[in-house]
Design an enzyme around this catalytic site. Sequence first.
Site: not given
Lengths: 213, 341
Positions: B38-39, B42-43, B65, B273
């Site tokens: 959740g950090v 992927t982005t 993942d 991030n």
Amino acid sequence: MPSLLVLIFVIELAVQLINSIGAATINTLVWRIATSLPFPISKQFAEQRTKQKEYLAVRRELTATSSQDQFAKWAKLRRQHDKLFEDLEKKKSALDASQATFDRYLTTARLISTRGLQWFLPFWYGREPMFWLPYGWFPYYVEWFASFPKAPIGSVSIVVWQWACTGMLTLIFETVTAIVGLAAASRQKQAVPVAGAGKRPGATASSGEKKEL
Amino acid sequence: MSSAALINTDDPDALEPTLQSILDQRSLRWIFVGGKGGVGKTTTSCSLAIQLAKVRRSVLLISTDPAHNLSDAFSQKFGKEARLVEGFDNLSAMEIDPNGSIQDLLAGQGDAADAGDMGGMGGMMQDLAFAIPGIDEAMSFAEVLKQVKSLSYETIIFDTAPTGHTLRFLQFPSVLEKALAKVSQLSSQYGPLLNGFLGANGSLPNGANLPEMMEKLEALRATISEVNSQFKDDRLTTFVCVCIPEFLSLYETERMIQELASYHIDTHCIVVNQLLFPKPGSGCEQCTARRRMQKKYLEQIEELYDEFNVVKMPLLVEEVRGKERLEKFSEMLITPFVPPS
């Protein structure tokens, strides 16, 4: 040969001492002495001790530092802590290994100088008289026994001398141990009534109650 | 206090707060992107892939993942085969399942020879494979490496699973190699003897074949050692840590960096991030409070990771999905984001 006489006595004395003190205790004692003397190993020990102190200090500081408020400081301490811990573990195993080697050498040397000599000397000097008995004082069978197994008749052999030393020393050591034990017991006995004085009436009362039941 | 002010970047010793060093390092072949769930792994990995695609001949983005967010990020379906990302001619992506791929691998072995004869063999391989922790990952990476080698991509980016154990197989290369080397040595020495017992074709009780199995083990050992040597080479491989300025994320990042150091994997980039930059005079109480907290952790990051490229990425008001938004977001990896003042 008075020197051989003394030597046998000293060996027997050493065996008795080692038996009553304990080989492991002696090994640790010698190891401690060796590490406190200015040998390279003692330097390693000193290093280890200072490292340990450092580690404990870092650990104390780490627990005193809040990881949430001072994360950078905490993380740096943590890294230091982990590194020191790893170092310490490595050093400790190395030192343990060297102590084991030292112990092995010491044990070997001790066995050779006591048990080895105990067997070797009677074997080598079996035919030599330690000292001569006064002529005509003892009957033949006593003289024969005193020269057992191979020494000339009328003399005292090394083996018999050894037996005599062992017997004497055992007797003395046992006496000393018994006296020491007695002294310790009597001191304890003196101490017990003082401590148990207050409880005594209660104890008798309870035993009395039991009897009534 | 100007809430929008960036942390002091005037320090001349501080490394530049961008991922430019990764773009410049032409020898890099494997780039891992990892961090807690959740950090924004992927982005970040998609953005890095987009930026790399501009300066490299060909780039492959692989998601290990199992949640598979690549498809979501690019709004395009990806599978087990590398596929070009729409709108790019040198950026491909694929999604692999570490656990699935080992099953495929084993199943493939089963199919390769006589089905009846290989039934036991497959089972034995499977038992062996799952007996050693992390070997499934090692094998799946080995498999990916084999595939990727034939495809000749210049740079491969791994979007790793947030378990943190993605690279744990790098921990036991020497043990595994030693064990396998012993086994193969034994088999080569006593193989003839065993074959005498087992019959002419050396078949084991449950239908396995001894020499064949040894061959397979030997091949596995070779591939794992190759993976290891490649991943441990700081010219070929680097790890990009992604985190958010919060305690748990930082804690995990610190642990991961230490772990990577113990595996001898190079890491010199941290992407921070989801930074909040509320507009000056904004009445949002939560935003300013959160900004204050983030600032505290950012300061700690700057202090602790002075040898890292620390990239600061803002939290946007929209979801970073689709090619255009990702491209816009990826710009900030290279040219530091300047908060509105």
